[in-house]
Design a protein around this motif. Structure first.
Motif, PDB file in Angstrom:
ATOM      1  N   SER A  71       0.804  -1.110   0.129  1.00  0.00           N
ATOM      2  CA  SER A  71       0.042  -0.402   0.287  1.00  0.00           C
ATOM      3  C   SER A  71       0.806   1.107   0.262  1.00  0.00           C
ATOM      4  CB  SER A  71      -1.065   0.380   1.108  1.00  0.00           C
ATOM      5  OG  SER A  71      -1.628   1.384   0.864  1.00  0.00           O
ATOM      6  N   ALA A  72       0.796   2.165  -0.881  1.00  0.00           N
ATOM      7  CA  ALA A  72       1.776   2.780  -0.474  1.00  0.00           C
ATOM      8  C   ALA A  72       1.071   4.008  -0.256  1.00  0.00           C
ATOM      9  CB  ALA A  72       1.355   3.761  -2.617  1.00  0.00           C
ATOM     10  N   PRO A  73      -0.482   4.285   0.040  1.00  0.00           N
ATOM     11  CA  PRO A  73      -0.846   5.356   1.179  1.00  0.00           C
ATOM     12  C   PRO A  73      -0.005   5.005   2.725  1.00  0.00           C
ATOM     13  CG  PRO A  73      -2.291   5.083  -0.599  1.00  0.00           C
ATOM     14  CD  PRO A  73      -1.307   3.789  -0.947  1.00  0.00           C
ATOM     15  N   ALA A  74       0.076   4.013   3.129  1.00  0.00           N
ATOM     16  CA  ALA A  74       0.216   3.021   4.063  1.00  0.00           C
ATOM     17  C   ALA A  74       1.587   4.424   4.006  1.00  0.00           C
ATOM     18  CB  ALA A  74       0.551   1.624   4.512  1.00  0.00           C
ATOM     19  N   ASP A 108       5.368  10.194   6.721  1.00  0.00           N
ATOM     20  CA  ASP A 108       4.631  11.312   7.667  1.00  0.00           C
ATOM     21  C   ASP A 108       5.145  11.403   8.583  1.00  0.00           C
ATOM     22  OD1 ASP A 108       3.556  11.877   5.172  1.00  0.00           O
ATOM     23  OD2 ASP A 108       2.175  11.683   5.459  1.00  0.00           O
ATOM     24  N   ALA A 109       5.295  10.075  10.078  1.00  0.00           N
ATOM     25  CA  ALA A 109       5.106   9.802  10.986  1.00  0.00           C
ATOM     26  C   ALA A 109       6.776   9.578  12.039  1.00  0.00           C
ATOM     27  CB  ALA A 109       4.744   8.927  11.978  1.00  0.00           C
ATOM     28  N   ALA A 147      13.503   6.246   3.938  1.00  0.00           N
ATOM     29  CA  ALA A 147      13.653   4.891   2.997  1.00  0.00           C
ATOM     30  C   ALA A 147      11.463   4.712   2.636  1.00  0.00           C
ATOM     31  CB  ALA A 147      14.139   3.913   4.101  1.00  0.00           C
ATOM     32  N   ALA A 148      11.387   5.086   4.076  1.00  0.00           N
ATOM     33  CA  ALA A 148       9.562   4.905   3.563  1.00  0.00           C
ATOM     34  C   ALA A 148       9.009   5.438   1.951  1.00  0.00           C
ATOM     35  CB  ALA A 148       9.209   5.651   4.841  1.00  0.00           C
ATOM     36  N   VAL A 149       9.592   6.835   2.213  1.00  0.00           N
ATOM     37  CA  VAL A 149       9.557   7.520   1.022  1.00  0.00           C
ATOM     38  C   VAL A 149       9.795   7.071  -0.104  1.00  0.00           C
ATOM     39  CG1 VAL A 149       9.301   9.676  -0.180  1.00  0.00           C
ATOM     40  CG2 VAL A 149       9.192   9.841   2.123  1.00  0.00           C
ATOM     41  N   GLN A 150      10.886   6.320  -0.081  1.00  0.00           N
ATOM     42  CA  GLN A 150      11.212   5.794  -1.527  1.00  0.00           C
ATOM     43  C   GLN A 150      10.970   4.142  -1.973  1.00  0.00           C
ATOM     44  OE1 GLN A 150      14.505   6.028  -3.198  1.00  0.00           O
ATOM     45  NE2 GLN A 150      12.711   5.487  -4.822  1.00  0.00           N
ATOM     46  N   LEU A 164       5.402  12.077  -5.088  1.00  0.00           N
ATOM     47  CA  LEU A 164       6.661  12.635  -5.595  1.00  0.00           C
ATOM     48  C   LEU A 164       6.604  13.790  -5.118  1.00  0.00           C
ATOM     49  CD1 LEU A 164       5.937  11.999  -9.755  1.00  0.00           C
ATOM     50  CD2 LEU A 164       7.951  11.735  -8.328  1.00  0.00           C
ATOM     51  N   ALA A 165       5.530  14.617  -3.999  1.00  0.00           N
ATOM     52  CA  ALA A 165       5.700  15.767  -3.077  1.00  0.00           C
ATOM     53  C   ALA A 165       6.171  15.635  -2.229  1.00  0.00           C
ATOM     54  CB  ALA A 165       4.558  15.837  -3.478  1.00  0.00           C
ATOM     55  N   ARG A 166       6.239  13.522  -1.327  1.00  0.00           N
ATOM     56  CA  ARG A 166       6.462  13.353  -0.722  1.00  0.00           C
ATOM     57  C   ARG A 166       8.311  13.500  -0.886  1.00  0.00           C
ATOM     58  NH1 ARG A 166       2.111  11.346   0.780  1.00  0.00           N
ATOM     59  NH2 ARG A 166       1.949  11.415   2.566  1.00  0.00           N
ATOM     60  N   ALA A 167       8.613  12.675  -1.577  1.00  0.00           N
ATOM     61  CA  ALA A 167       9.810  12.727  -1.925  1.00  0.00           C
ATOM     62  C   ALA A 167      10.614  14.299  -2.197  1.00  0.00           C
ATOM     63  CB  ALA A 167      10.086  12.318  -3.699  1.00  0.00           C
TER      64      ALA A 167
END
Length: 448
Positions: A153-156, A162-163, A175-178, A190-193
């Motif tokens: 799950s990408a949203p998870a 974020d946390a 690592a979670a963003v990757q 891409l925004a998180r990256a």
């Protein structure tokens, strides 16, 4: 976990003061929000698409109403309840309406009651909700559950990132963003990256990735979100004309959006168009009375010599702080900075210490450093100021704060370096502190 009611929550009544939660822009329906920081008076909290707050707001309201209709028709569908809960999270983050957070919790708990195991969508929603309420340890717990139940799950993964970011666990968050980007390289990933590189001070790469997020945007809200943060990047690296253009493009996509109005107000302030800046800030506050909008408008009015108008905004912030204390909530960085400058520095120190225990993020280190400085505790303050800049984040306010702390400690060379860096990064970073930075730098160099 208490059993939720089967009643579909009713929409909040309009009007009256709404209790704020801090700086909020949110994800589009069906995606996951993210609560990370960037740079202004304190890092912006949530790079994720905003819900419409102007003429396009009925569209978002219609989407929520469609989900409410769905759960009435299919009350035993856990997916319907989780989608409704996420829609309420989105709505609450844009309107600063605490009652809508309660509706989100009710819907998400209903989903979990219907499907207690393997319900990653509701677990992701609960993580997003706790992040929105600045309960980041709880958000991490829910995100861990969601990613365990559904590692794909990408949203998870986004909620997990974020946390971790807000808890100061930066390498884990990268690592979670990757992982999120590997799973689904959409606008949200891409925004998180982009933000992960902005944190590390690579604004060129951050801008490149946010432009890719803009190109991948599938809705007006996604487009407006990307343009908000491109405008903010431009503004905070000293290009207010580009910021003004980008904010205007965003408002064309999503008229009346509070985050876009705020960044346009800051761009207009930098360009000397203070009358229109006041208009934009006022509209942003009317759409969502969030701390950075209130503080931005108050400080602008103060810089213009409009003390009564400034105090009106400060009084709202004081009222919000009283509500927070009454409810036992954790103070945010904006509240700490405000208390340090407009209230009791010692109270600000206590607030900063409490905030840091819950959220050891760079913005909180900076706010705590400033509170310590205002309380005359500069030896302690400089360590916190160093932590605020430890990632290499490009921030004129952080540099300015550390400069004045070092100056108080007699470290004139270090103060001069930080003042130069702050003004080279963004000479108009604050309507009051920007001129003070120029005055202090001039004084230091004259003494030399």
């Amino acid at each position: 976990m208490p059993a939720p009611t089967d009643e579909v929550p009713e929409p909040a009544a309009r009007g009256g003061r709404r209790r704020l939660r801090s700086t909020a822009v949110t994800l589009a329906l069906g995606s996951v929000l993210f609560t990370v920081g960037a740079l202004g008076l304190a890092p912006r909290q949530t790079p994720a698409p905003t819900v419409a707050s102007g003429p396009d707001a009925p569209r978002a309201k219609d989407a929520t109403e469609a989900l409410r209709t769905r759960v009435r028709r299919l009350p035993a569908d856990p997916g319907g309840w989780s989608s409704l809960g996420m829609a309420y999270v989105q709505q609450a983050r844009s309107t600063a309406d605490a009652a809508t957070y309660d509706r989100a919790r009710t819907a998400l708990r209903k989903s979990l009651a219907l499907q207690p195991a393997g319900n990653s969508a509701a677990e992701t929603g609960m993580g997003a909700l706790e992040s929105a309420r600045h309960h980041f340890a709880e958000a991490l717990t829910w995100a861990r559950r969601a990613t365990t139940d559904n590692p794909y799950s990408a949203p998870a993964q986004g909620v997990l990132a974020d946390a971790l970011t807000q808890l100061g666990r930066y390498e884990e968050s990268y690592a979670a963003v990757q992982r999120m980007t590997d799973l689904r390289p959409d606008s949200s990933a891409l925004a998180r990256a982009s933000y992960s590189w902005e944190l590390r001070g690579d604004t060129v790469r951050a801008r490149e990735l946010m432009n890719r997020s803009l190109q991948a945007a599938g809705t007006p809200a996604d487009k407006a979100f990307a343009l908000t943060h491109l405008a903010t990047l431009a503004l905070e690296t000293g290009d207010p004309r580009a910021a003004l253009r980008l904010a205007g493009a965003g408002l064309a996509a999503l008229p009346g959006d509070a985050a876009l109005l705020e960044v346009r107000a800051r761009a207009r302030t930098a360009l000397g168009d203070t009358r229109q800046a006041v208009t934009d800030f006022t509209a942003a506050v009317a759409a969502a009375p969030l701390p950075q909008y209130l503080l931005g408008l108050g400080d602008l009015q103060r810089s213009l010599g409009h003390r009564a108008e400034a105090e009106e905004q400060y009084d709202v912030l004081r009222a919000q702080e009283r509500l927070r204390r009454a409810s036992g909530g954790v103070p945010d960085a904006d509240a700490v900075l405000f208390e340090a400058d407009h209230g009791s520095p010692e109270t600000a120190v206590a607030m900063g210490r409490a905030a840091l225990r819950q959220r050891p993020f760079i913005a909180v280190h900076d706010a705590y450093a400033w509170a310590l400085h205002r309380a005359g505790r500069d030896t302690e303050a400089v360590g916190q100021a160093d932590l605020a800049l430890a990632l290499g984040t490009v921030s004129a306010p952080f540099r300015y704060h550390r400069a004045l702390i070092n100056q108080a400690l007699g470290r004139t060379g270090a103060a001069r370096t930080d003042l130069r860096r702050a003004l080279a990064t963004d000479p108009h970073f604050h309507p009051v502190d920007g001129p003070r930075a120029r005055t202090e730098l001039s004084r230091i160099e004259t003494v030399r």
